[in-house]
Design an enzyme around this catalytic site. Structure first.
Site, PDB file in Angstrom:
ATOM      1  N   ASP A  51      73.864   6.021  85.402  1.00  0.00           N
ATOM      2  CA  ASP A  51      74.140   4.924  84.459  1.00  0.00           C
ATOM      3  C   ASP A  51      74.582   3.674  85.203  1.00  0.00           C
ATOM      4  O   ASP A  51      74.217   2.556  84.840  1.00  0.00           O
ATOM      5  CB  ASP A  51      75.218   5.344  83.454  1.00  0.00           C
ATOM      6  CG  ASP A  51      74.673   6.388  82.490  1.00  0.00           C
ATOM      7  OD1 ASP A  51      73.435   6.504  82.389  1.00  0.00           O
ATOM      8  OD2 ASP A  51      75.485   7.089  81.857  1.00  0.00           O
ATOM      9  N   LYS A 111      54.069  43.811  85.187  1.00  0.00           N
ATOM     10  CA  LYS A 111      54.005  42.481  84.577  1.00  0.00           C
ATOM     11  C   LYS A 111      55.026  41.628  85.324  1.00  0.00           C
ATOM     12  O   LYS A 111      56.233  41.868  85.246  1.00  0.00           O
ATOM     13  CB  LYS A 111      54.342  42.564  83.089  1.00  0.00           C
ATOM     14  CG  LYS A 111      54.258  41.223  82.396  1.00  0.00           C
ATOM     15  CD  LYS A 111      54.358  41.400  80.890  1.00  0.00           C
ATOM     16  CE  LYS A 111      54.038  40.108  80.160  1.00  0.00           C
ATOM     17  NZ  LYS A 111      54.992  39.033  80.430  1.00  0.00           N
ATOM     18  N   GLU A 139      50.142  35.156  89.000  1.00  0.00           N
ATOM     19  CA  GLU A 139      51.514  34.751  88.694  1.00  0.00           C
ATOM     20  C   GLU A 139      52.203  34.196  89.932  1.00  0.00           C
ATOM     21  O   GLU A 139      52.170  34.803  90.998  1.00  0.00           O
ATOM     22  CB  GLU A 139      52.268  35.998  88.200  1.00  0.00           C
ATOM     23  CG  GLU A 139      53.459  35.704  87.355  1.00  0.00           C
ATOM     24  CD  GLU A 139      53.103  35.468  85.881  1.00  0.00           C
ATOM     25  OE1 GLU A 139      51.903  35.395  85.539  1.00  0.00           O
ATOM     26  OE2 GLU A 139      54.047  35.350  85.086  1.00  0.00           O
ATOM     27  N   CYS A 153      66.234  17.289  51.773  1.00  0.00           N
ATOM     28  CA  CYS A 153      67.230  17.882  52.675  1.00  0.00           C
ATOM     29  C   CYS A 153      67.006  17.325  54.073  1.00  0.00           C
ATOM     30  O   CYS A 153      65.944  17.520  54.661  1.00  0.00           O
ATOM     31  CB  CYS A 153      67.101  19.404  52.691  1.00  0.00           C
ATOM     32  SG  CYS A 153      68.200  20.162  53.902  1.00  0.00           S
TER      33      CYS A 153
HETATM   34  S1  IVH Z   1      46.876  39.494  82.489  1.00  0.00           S
HETATM   35  C1  IVH Z   1      43.944  37.876  79.531  1.00  0.00           C
HETATM   36  N1  IVH Z   1      48.465  40.663  84.180  1.00  0.00           N
HETATM   37  O1  IVH Z   1      52.118  37.632  81.246  1.00  0.00           O
HETATM   38  C2  IVH Z   1      45.133  38.426  80.163  1.00  0.00           C
HETATM   39  N2  IVH Z   1      49.329  38.854  82.907  1.00  0.00           N
HETATM   40  O2  IVH Z   1      52.588  37.665  78.374  1.00  0.00           O
HETATM   41  C3  IVH Z   1      45.734  37.542  81.157  1.00  0.00           C
HETATM   42  N3  IVH Z   1      51.619  38.253  83.458  1.00  0.00           N
HETATM   43  O3  IVH Z   1      50.415  34.672  80.510  1.00  0.00           O
HETATM   44  C4  IVH Z   1      47.024  37.993  81.646  1.00  0.00           C
HETATM   45  N4  IVH Z   1      51.915  39.761  85.016  1.00  0.00           N
HETATM   46  O4  IVH Z   1      51.528  34.889  82.822  1.00  0.00           O
HETATM   47  C5  IVH Z   1      48.350  39.706  83.258  1.00  0.00           C
HETATM   48  N5  IVH Z   1      49.760  41.733  85.765  1.00  0.00           N
HETATM   49  C6  IVH Z   1      49.622  40.801  84.851  1.00  0.00           C
HETATM   50  C7  IVH Z   1      50.680  39.917  84.534  1.00  0.00           C
HETATM   51  C8  IVH Z   1      50.481  38.959  83.549  1.00  0.00           C
HETATM   52  C9  IVH Z   1      52.467  38.759  84.362  1.00  0.00           C
HETATM   53  C10 IVH Z   1      51.935  37.151  82.536  1.00  0.00           C
HETATM   54  C11 IVH Z   1      50.891  36.075  82.423  1.00  0.00           C
HETATM   55  C12 IVH Z   1      50.576  35.983  80.955  1.00  0.00           C
HETATM   56  C13 IVH Z   1      51.768  36.621  80.351  1.00  0.00           C
HETATM   57  C14 IVH Z   1      51.458  37.182  78.983  1.00  0.00           C
END
Ligand code: IVH
Length: 706
Positions: free
Chosen positions: A49, A128, A184, A453
């Site tokens: 600021d 994942k 990822e 509202c």
């Molecule tokens: S497959 C069409 N494989 O999870 C499918 N996604 O909740 C494409 N992710 O947007 C995704 N690990 O960012 C896939 N082994 C994995 C993953 C994975 C993490 C993430 C990805 C996706 C999100 C969906």
């Protein structure tokens, strides 16, 4: 770094002032960039600021020296731009979630049914990764583009930053001419700790968890900063490819490995649901020692030919699912229950908690859903938490699952203070004092104030300018709230008349605090840019109850143009008639959603707001996806009798993906009847009407590999 040496503005010569304005502009620009990319801000708000005030003071003394890009003209929060946009050639999808073993068995079952398949179906199972997804485009083996997922259709161009990640090859030998590799970006535990230690040593902001750190580091406007942050990348999927990588998911991933990508070692082919679950439990047992965060296991159908047949719902593939790990839990004290009034008038109770760390994130609020939930009952009136109610002062167990808002799992009655009273749910809206009523069958009590509202009106505006809706550059929640407060904007249509009302004249946007001539012009331009807008976004932006992004797309795809959609909703009657039947015939649209949309279009006040908005816009018809020259595009097809090579659901989804409309009955509008063995009255009707009739093989030959 801030140069604290300050020559009094009054004492500056013109040359000094010029240099000083340049210096301040650079400092403020850097500070904005650091702030808006969620990175560790390098100066405090007070210092920021002070710099801004000094810049203003110098400009006031030497108006002719004011820079064209003066920081005084920047909107408070609008410098977040900076990354270009990239439209994904193939959408980046998300995944449906499974939360327990039964959901996984059900997933396998559904696939079997959809395909009409009795034999074994193989799946890959892999961790994942808890990071953020990235799409890398290679042309002739050269990395040419990297884009974040964004809204799935359009992401941010982070190519320069991706080039600094060592797991991402710059060049590929022996790759298809066009290859989009998806995976990822994440940060390992060791790198995360080291980064936070460096941040502490520098007096900077620390990150709550590796995912935030990875996101903050990738989305850096300065690739130099990304380069200093150790990011990693696992490849697990692909987008556009000029030649297939392989015939199966597993072999495609192996091919990516051979091309130089890091592939998760725990990726495995499983032949039954039981094997998938075994692998899930195995991965779960190793979770703590992997060295990076994962939040579940992803299963994907292994045969790519089957993946193609299964296809997609609006935002998720039918051939994959994410099996999430159970949520993490923590105990804390419930300090208060507040009521928030939402966009649809719902009174939502929110638990204010003594802050507690759950799964690496500090939680201080949790949703309490509705009054039954507080009382210990679910929506069907059945006991939850052993019927224990929730009271202010209680010792409560909080859980978080992925991105989901924290919830309360349990109450420890032995810790309940003697003074704790049962919670009394309000029957009047805390914002507009209208009665809050609970209709039969609705779990939620709602404010009846509608657009009068302020809470509902503001929430609708916030929704309207949200990322999946109009997403107007420089017009975020903060700005619309301020405009609402000052009565400049009451309904969405008012946004589009801002320039006419406040571009010139006595009361002008550029004279408001936080705005200048340039930022005001930029905002008006950004608003005008969004007059041309796809139909699905408009339908979603209306904020009609039950209409989420998916259902908005379903409606848009079906009606194609605003005029057709609007005419159908105007003529529809809830529960009967051709328009009602047509709505319900859309795969994914049920009675509750249909009734809600019709009700919105037939409520006078709502309708006036919708019409006023539509009059300001140039709403774009839905461009049909799929091959443009499909032999069945635009045709109305009816399936009858037994299909032997595919199920009815698959046939319908496939026909629709090729641009055909599938109807349940034969009429003069029918273009084609596909009749299997056992076809009866429909085949006769088609013959009477002279509608072309083919059998299943004829259908397969017709659509071929389209
Ligand atoms: S497959 C069409 N494989 O999870 C499918 N996604 O909740 C494409 N992710 O947007 C995704 N690990 O960012 C896939 N082994 C994995 C993953 C994975 C993490 C993430 C990805 C996706 C999100 C969906």
């Amino acid at each position: 770094m801030v140069d604290r040496q300050k020559t009094d503005v009054a004492a500056l010569t013109e040359a000094e002032a010029l240099a000083e304005l340049e210096r301040l502009s650079a400092l403020l620009l850097a500070a904005n960039a650091a702030y808006h990319t969620q990175d560790a801000p390098e100066i405090s708000d007070a210092e920021y600021d002070a710099l801004k005030r000094r810049n203003l003071a110098i400009e006031a003394k030497f108006p002719h020296l004011k820079r064209a890009d003066s920081p005084s003209d920047q909107i408070g929060a609008a410098v977040a731009e900076g990354f270009g946009k990239i439209a994904h050639e193939i959408r980046m999808l998300s995944l449906e979630n499974a939360f327990d073993d039964a959901d996984v068995v059900d997933f396998e079952d559904r696939i079997r049914k959809y395909l009409g398949h009795d034999g074994p179906i193989a799946f890959t199972a892999e961790p994942k990764i808890d990071g953020l997804s990235l799409s890398l485009r290679y042309e002739q083996g050269q990395l040419v583009q990297a884009a974040t997922r964004g809204d799935g259709e359009v992401g941010e161009n982070v190519t320069q930053n991706a080039r600094t990640i060592s797991d991402i090859p710059q060049t590929l030998a022996d790759a298809p001419d066009v290859l989009e590799v998806r995976g990822e970006v994440y940060m390992s535990h060791t790198d995360f700790q080291a980064l936070n230690e460096r941040q502490v040593a520098r007096g900077g902001k620390t990150f709550a968890n590796p995912r935030n750190a990875a996101a903050g580091s990738l989305r850096q406007l300065d690739p130099g900063i990304t380069a200093e942050r150790p990011l990693s990348f696992f490849a697990y999927a692909w987008g556009a490819v000029s030649a297939p990588l392989a015939e199966t998911q597993m072999n495609s991933i192996n091919r990516l490995r051979a091309l130089g990508f890091s592939i998760n070692q725990l990726t495995k082919v499983c032949n039954t649901a039981a094997e998938m679950l075994d692998h899930y439990h195995d991965i779960e047992a190793r979770r703590a020692s992997l060295g990076y965060d994962i939040d579940g296991v992803v299963y994907k159908v292994n045969e790519l030919a089957l993946q193609r047949r299964l296809g997609f719902r609006s935002t998720t593939p039918r051939w994959a699912i994410a099996h999430k790990f159970p949520a993490e839990l923590a105990w804390t004290r419930l300090l208060a229950i507040d009521i928030q009034v939402g966009r649809t008038g719902a009174l939502s109770p929110v638990a204010r908690l003594q802050p507690v760390t759950v799964g690496g994130v500090v939680v201080s609020n949790a949703t309490l859903h509705n009054e039954d939930y507080i009382l210990g009952r679910d929506s069907k009136g059945e006991a939850i938490r052993g019927s224990k109610d929730i009271r202010v002062g209680d010792w409560v167990q909080v859980y978080r699952a992925g991105d989901v808002i924290p919830k309360i799992a349990d109450v420890d009655l032995s810790q309940r203070p003697n003074t704790a009273q049962p919670y009394e749910f309000p029957t009047f809206c805390s914002e507009c004092n209208s009665p809050a009523v609970r209709e039969e069958g609705d779990a939620v009590r709602r404010c009846t104030g509608g657009l009068i509202c302020p809470a509902q009106a503001v929430e609708r505006l916030r929704h309207f300018v949200g990322r999946a809706a109009f997403d107007i550059e420089g017009l975020g929640a903060k700005q619309v709230e301020a405009f609402y407060r000052d009565e400049w904007v009451r309904t969405p249509a008012d946004i589009f008349t801002l320039r006419a009302r406040f571009g010139t004249g006595i009361q002008q946007l550029k004279n408001r605090e936080g705005w200048g001539a340039k930022s005001a012009e930029n905002l008006f331009d950004a608003i005008d840019e969004k007059r041309k807008i796809p139909l699905n976004r408009v339908i979603f932006a209306l904020g009609i109850r039950h209409v989420g992004e998916n259902s908005a797309s379903l409606l848009a795809n079906h009606y194609s143009t605003w005029d057709q959609f609007e005419a159908a909703m105007t003529h529809a009657t809830i529960g009967e008639g051709a328009e009602w039947d047509e709505l319900l015939a859309i795969d994914g649209v049920g009675g509750v959603l249909a009734a809600s949309v019709i009700a919105a279009f037939q409520n006078d006040k709502e309708r006036a707001a919708i019409d006023a908005l539509a009059a300001e816009l140039d709403i774009q018809a839905v461009a049909k996806r799929g091959p443009v020259d499909s032999p069945v595009a635009g045709k109305t097809v009816v399936f009858t009798g037994t299909l032997e090579k595919m199920t009815r659901a698959e046939a319908k989804a496939r026909a629709e993906s090729l641009g055909a409309k599938v109807s349940g009955s034969v009429s003069a509008k029918t273009d084609l009847l596909v009749a299997g063995p056992g076809a009866g009255s429909k085949a006769k009707a088609a013959a009477d009407l002279g509608v072309q009739t083919i059998d299943e093989d004829g259908w397969i030959a017709l659509i071929g590999d389209a």
